[in-house]
Scaffold this motif. Structure first.
Motif, PDB file in Angstrom:
ATOM      1  N   VAL A   1     -18.287 -17.375  20.323  1.00 54.79           N
ATOM      2  CA  VAL A   1     -17.687 -18.651  19.954  1.00 54.79           C
ATOM      3  C   VAL A   1     -16.257 -18.746  20.496  1.00 54.79           C
ATOM      4  O   VAL A   1     -15.816 -19.810  20.959  1.00 54.79           O
ATOM      5  N   ALA A   2     -15.525 -17.619  20.445  1.00 54.51           N
ATOM      6  CA  ALA A   2     -14.158 -17.616  20.959  1.00 54.51           C
ATOM      7  C   ALA A   2     -14.140 -17.895  22.457  1.00 54.51           C
ATOM      8  O   ALA A   2     -13.303 -18.665  22.960  1.00 54.51           O
ATOM      9  N   ILE A   3     -15.076 -17.274  23.181  1.00 50.32           N
ATOM     10  CA  ILE A   3     -15.157 -17.506  24.626  1.00 50.32           C
ATOM     11  C   ILE A   3     -15.507 -18.965  24.907  1.00 50.32           C
ATOM     12  O   ILE A   3     -14.926 -19.603  25.790  1.00 50.32           O
ATOM     13  N   VAL A   4     -16.481 -19.491  24.152  1.00 46.98           N
ATOM     14  CA  VAL A   4     -16.847 -20.908  24.322  1.00 46.98           C
ATOM     15  C   VAL A   4     -15.638 -21.802  24.044  1.00 46.98           C
ATOM     16  O   VAL A   4     -15.397 -22.787  24.755  1.00 46.98           O
ATOM     17  N   TYR A   5     -14.870 -21.465  23.007  1.00 52.02           N
ATOM     18  CA  TYR A   5     -13.696 -22.259  22.663  1.00 52.02           C
ATOM     19  C   TYR A   5     -12.680 -22.245  23.809  1.00 52.02           C
ATOM     20  O   TYR A   5     -12.155 -23.304  24.206  1.00 52.02           O
ATOM     21  N   VAL A   6     -12.401 -21.067  24.347  1.00 54.65           N
ATOM     22  CA  VAL A   6     -11.417 -20.971  25.435  1.00 54.65           C
ATOM     23  C   VAL A   6     -11.929 -21.695  26.677  1.00 54.65           C
ATOM     24  O   VAL A   6     -11.164 -22.390  27.373  1.00 54.65           O
ATOM     25  N   LEU A   7     -13.220 -21.549  26.968  1.00 55.31           N
ATOM     26  CA  LEU A   7     -13.797 -22.253  28.117  1.00 55.31           C
ATOM     27  C   LEU A   7     -13.692 -23.765  27.922  1.00 55.31           C
ATOM     28  O   LEU A   7     -13.366 -24.506  28.856  1.00 55.31           O
ATOM     29  N   ALA A   8     -14.014 -24.215  26.697  1.00 60.14           N
ATOM     30  CA  ALA A   8     -13.930 -25.648  26.422  1.00 60.14           C
ATOM     31  C   ALA A   8     -12.490 -26.136  26.549  1.00 60.14           C
ATOM     32  O   ALA A   8     -12.228 -27.217  27.107  1.00 60.14           O
ATOM     33  N   THR A   9     -11.537 -25.343  26.023  1.00 58.81           N
ATOM     34  CA  THR A   9     -10.125 -25.715  26.116  1.00 58.81           C
ATOM     35  C   THR A   9      -9.684 -25.805  27.580  1.00 58.81           C
ATOM     36  O   THR A   9      -8.991 -26.750  27.984  1.00 58.81           O
ATOM     37  N   SER A  10     -10.097 -24.816  28.374  1.00 56.14           N
ATOM     38  CA  SER A  10      -9.740 -24.820  29.795  1.00 56.14           C
ATOM     39  C   SER A  10     -10.364 -26.007  30.503  1.00 56.14           C
ATOM     40  O   SER A  10      -9.728 -26.666  31.343  1.00 56.14           O
ATOM     41  N   TYR A  11     -11.606 -26.285  30.175  1.00 56.21           N
ATOM     42  CA  TYR A  11     -12.319 -27.397  30.812  1.00 56.21           C
ATOM     43  C   TYR A  11     -11.662 -28.729  30.470  1.00 56.21           C
ATOM     44  O   TYR A  11     -11.412 -29.573  31.343  1.00 56.21           O
TER      45      TYR A  11
END
Length: 870
Positions: A569-579
């Motif tokens: 979930v943390a990785i998804v969150y960071v990816l979403a934030t970057s995107y």
């Protein structure tokens, strides 16, 4: 470059604060989980130590005592009771004196003794003269069916003819009243222990009942041989007055219908008696039952022990105990054969045990003392007696006189209390099993329990209710009479890698120095095993022997699933934030490229941002670690900080890599483009309602919205699985992890950490929906210009959050139920509460995530937005 990054964050304070909150939650969540994992070594270790913690770390056995199932790391429960000697007292002392050994507790299985009582005035022969048969049958009950353990009988004549031909096995009774007593008996397993070691290992000395009258073993309790006979011994004993025996003795007095009126008829009858070797030679004759007496074996044991204690028994009044207990036989262990499992998904390992003819050879005892067939091997134990010339010969079975020192309660001993979860080779309770499949391989639901029957060669082993000292066993059976030695090792108090290394070292030393077998039992756990029970080629049933065990090597997986979901979930969150960040800054980066910036310069920007956020996470982790250390009054755990720093760096570098991939695709000419930069997918939905409009928006930007769905679906799936374990399995998960059978106890902290993951998921969804609103400001302005109210705009955005949550819940439920099906071969459709919660919670998360974006959408000013767009 650093100043540029700081200025960028200053201009977009709202999103920067959201990013900072996400990093704060990630760092706090990782710190919490790693500290919990370090302090408890995983809940699997807590569960193993609390519920299945063995009283000993290593068990030593003689060579040749291995089971076929040990190739799969499985051991039979109460297996020690089937090993009959093989370890010398010299080897015992050698192991006991090793520096790393804290406690060495030997077990010396003496064998099964025949204990019985005499009850007078029970048999009443009729006044009518005739031929009568008195049979004594001993049965075991509680297994598959009634088991005939021992049988004997005699024929009596009450006719006036005084002369009975020899060798006819016919007893002439001049006065039938002289033969009125019955002698019911049962078998009792006798095991020798070292009193001092057993007190240290399991607290046997704390289990003594009525300590004002009875006591524990002391130095004065020594065995003694009879001066009159070399096969009689007086031994000190502790007795468990609570019987586990479910068998009974049955006495039948029957009148045999034979014609004895003529001399020829009598001679024919006597000849048939003389030629028959069976204990019941006249089964073909018609008989009339005169008396049928049944005496429970548990009452026989109780009356026998009461007599030894010098007190009158209430269970069988007027009974008298036989003076000595005769040591009859020693039984072996089960012989397992590997077979194909009928249901490999449920039971990976399957075995077969079958009965075999019993060969019981004894110079004195008849073969009728034991069944004709059994699941275990059996040996008659005879001792050497001296002839008049001083030479020795093998002859009599030992006779034992019990000197009762005290009574003990096995429930007060510090070993597992649940026989279905009992660790291997505990000696204080009988093993248990349950029938799970019938003879036709059809499931038995609920499973039918079976118990020990008192049969020495039966399927399930008895537990000893008579304990003596190893010195007594040595006196009777010699120097090689120790069956096994249970060891407690210094420095191996918990389940862990260091303990395992210590135990492996001791195991190797024992095997090298003594030539015996050493098996590590530390951290054993139940293993789902099914066993096919066969008698004379006929399948009786498939059973689950409740305490079959796997020798479990340490693994800390208690929080593995939670950590995995949290990191995902943390990785998804960071990816979403970057995107989302790249979508918002795409035009800005295009302008920089048009002004002459190199792509590498943009890479440096996102890399610096990732490093700063990773450093922020590590700093927060340092603070949290300091708080944990202060509360626990312990030194700070540097390894936890290192792991958190590495995980944080990996998470944010993954986001930087995503941003870098997006930067490669930015062209300078995009600086003069206007409108939405993200390519929307074509959606063939007609705008018939607000729902279809919301779906069109979600599907049109499916890439970013799939991140929202994934961020909520992951913790939802794990949460659903944990709820299933809590509700359906009472909070304890039994499953296979990397080939090992482990236990995961789902507790409050699992839900706390899941709450952290869900919070991050809500932030992820909220940030993506925020960007969706930002990209659609012009479209929203048109809707407001057409008459949409602020409330209608809010409802549209909240509806989008509702749909994201609903889709996430459905996906999470499918993943969770698929996992449950793979592990347990069932789908819990009959849990409506579980399904409802699993769908309602992600919907709630989606709606919560949509609140702030909905407010931003409602604040859109139609005139200003349309003016900016033009």
């Amino acid at each position: 470059m650093l100043r540029f990054v700081i200025n960028q964050w200053r201009r977009q304070r709202g999103k920067f604060i959201l990013t900072l909150v996400g990093a704060l939650i990630i760092s706090a969540g990782l710190s919490l989980m790693f500290n919990l994992t370090d302090s408890s070594q995983g809940t699997v270790e807590q569960t193993l130590q609390k519920k299945w913690s063995s009283a000993y770390d290593i068990v030593v056995r003689p060579k040749g005592s291995q089971l076929a199932s040990e190739s799969n790391d499985l051991l039979e429960p109460n297996y020690l009771n089937g090993i009959n000697g093989g370890i010398s007292f010299e080897q015992y002392q050698q192991i006991k004196q090793m520096n790393a050994i804290d406690i060495a507790a030997p077990v010396a299985v003496m064998g099964y003794a025949n204990i019985g009582i005499s009850i007078p005035n029970q048999i009443h022969f009729p006044d009518e003269p005739g031929i009568y048969r008195l049979s004594n049958s001993h049965y075991g009950a509680g297994g598959f069916s009634k088991e005939l353990i021992a049988q004997d009988g005699a024929y009596f004549s009450t006719m006036e003819e005084p002369l009975v031909p020899p060798n006819t096995r016919l007893i002439h009774l001049q006065n039938p009243q002289d033969f009125s007593s019955i002698q019911p008996f049962t078998y009792s397993l006798i095991v020798g222990i070292d009193p001092e070691a057993e007190a240290q290992l399991v607290g046997l000395d704390k289990s003594i009942l009525n300590q004002k009258k009875f006591r524990y073993f002391n130095q004065e309790d020594v065995p003694s041989a009879s001066k009159k006979s070399s096969n009689e011994f007086n031994i000190p004993v502790l007795i468990n007055p609570k019987s586990f025996n479910t068998g009974y003795s049955q006495f039948k007095l029957e009148q045999v219908n034979v014609d004895l009126k003529t001399k020829q008829a009598r001679d024919t009858f006597y000849q048939r008696l003389a030629q028959s070797n069976a204990p019941q030679p006249l089964d073909q004759e018609k008989r009339k039952i005169i008396q049928d007496i049944k005496v429970d074996a548990s009452k026989v044991e109780s009356a026998f022990f009461d007599s030894l204690l010098g007190q009158k028994t209430k269970v069988l009044p007027h009974s008298e105990a036989n003076t000595n207990a005769q040591l009859v036989a020693q039984s072996g262990s089960l012989t397992y054969q590997t077979v194909k499992s009928p249901f490999p998904i449920r039971w990976e390992n399957a075995y077969e045990v079958h009965t075999a003819p019993i060969t019981f050879k004894n110079a004195i005892l008849p073969s009728s003392y034991l069944p004709k067939r059994g699941f275990r091997t059996v040996d008659s134990y005879e001792i050497k007696m001296k002839k008049s010339d001083g030479s020795a010969f093998k002859s009599m079975n030992p006779y034992l006189t019990f000197n009762v020192v005290g009574l003990y309660d096995p429930n007060k001993i510090n070993v597992s209390k649940d026989p279905l979860n009992e660790l291997p080779m505990e000696t204080y309770r009988p093993s248990a099993a349950s029938i799970v499949l019938d003879s036709k391989n059809e499931p038995v639901n609920p499973a039918q329990p079976i118990n020990t029957t008192g049969n020495p060669i039966g399927l399930l082993t008895n537990s000893p209710n008579v304990l003596t000292t190893v010195d007594s066993v040595q006196e009777v059976m010699g120097d090689q009479s120790i069956s096994s030695i249970r060891l407690k090792v210094k420095g191996a108090s918990s389940v862990g890698e260091q303990s395992d290394k210590t135990l492996q070292s001791i195991k190797s030393e024992i095997e090298r120095e003594t030539g015996l077998i050493a098996t590590i039992t530390k951290g054993s756990s139940p293993q789902p095993v099914v066993t096919k029970v066969v008698d004379e080629g006929k399948t009786l049933a498939w059973i689950h022997i409740g305490a079959a065990m796997t020798i479990f090597r340490e693994t800390s997986v208690g929080f593995s699933g939670v950590i995995f979901a949290m990191l995902a979930v943390a990785i998804v969150y960071v990816l979403a934030t970057s995107y989302v960040s790249m979508l918002a800054r795409r035009k800005e980066f295009a302008v920089l490229l048009a002004l002459g910036w190199r792509t590498k310069d943009l890479y440096k920007i996102v890399l610096i941002e990732a490093a700063i956020l990773a450093g922020f996470v590590s700093t927060v982790a340092l603070i949290v670690e300091g708080i944990f250390s202060l509360v626990r009054s312990e030194a700070m755990n540097g390894w936890s900080l290192l792991w958190i720093a590495l995980f944080s760096l990996v998470i944010y570098l993954a986001g930087a890599a995503w941003s870098a991939w997006t930067i490669r695709r930015i062209s300078p000419y995009e600086a003069i483009k206007t409108g939405e930069y993200a390519k929307a997918a074509r959606v063939g939905l007609k705008l018939r309602s607000t729902v279809t409009l919301a779906l069109k928006e979600l599907i049109g930007k499916w890439k970013r919205n799939s991140l929202s769905v994934l961020s909520i679906a992951l913790p939802t799936a794990l949460l659903t699985f944990f709820l299933f374990v809590t509700i359906h399995l009472q909070g304890v998960l039994y499953t296979s992890w990397l080939g090992q059978f482990v236990a995961l106890q789902v507790g409050p902290m699992h839900y706390v950490t899941m709450g952290v993951a869900i919070t991050i998921a809500i932030l992820t969804t909220g940030e993506i929906m925020w960007q969706n609103v930002t990209d659609r400001r012009a479209s929203l302005a048109v809707l407001k210009a057409l008459g949409w109210t602020n409330g209608a705009i809010r409802q549209l955005i909240v509806l989008e959050g509702f749909l994201v949550g609903l889709i996430s819940g459905v996906i999470g439920l499918i993943v969770a139920y698929t996992t449950i099906y793979v592990l347990y071969d069932l789908v819990p459709w009959n849990e409506p509460l579980l399904i409802g919660v699993s769908l309602a919670l992600p919907i709630l998360f989606g709606v919560i995530a949509a609140f702030i974006p909905a407010q931003l959408a409602a604040r859109v000013q139609p005139y200003q937005e349309l003016k900016d767009a033009s």
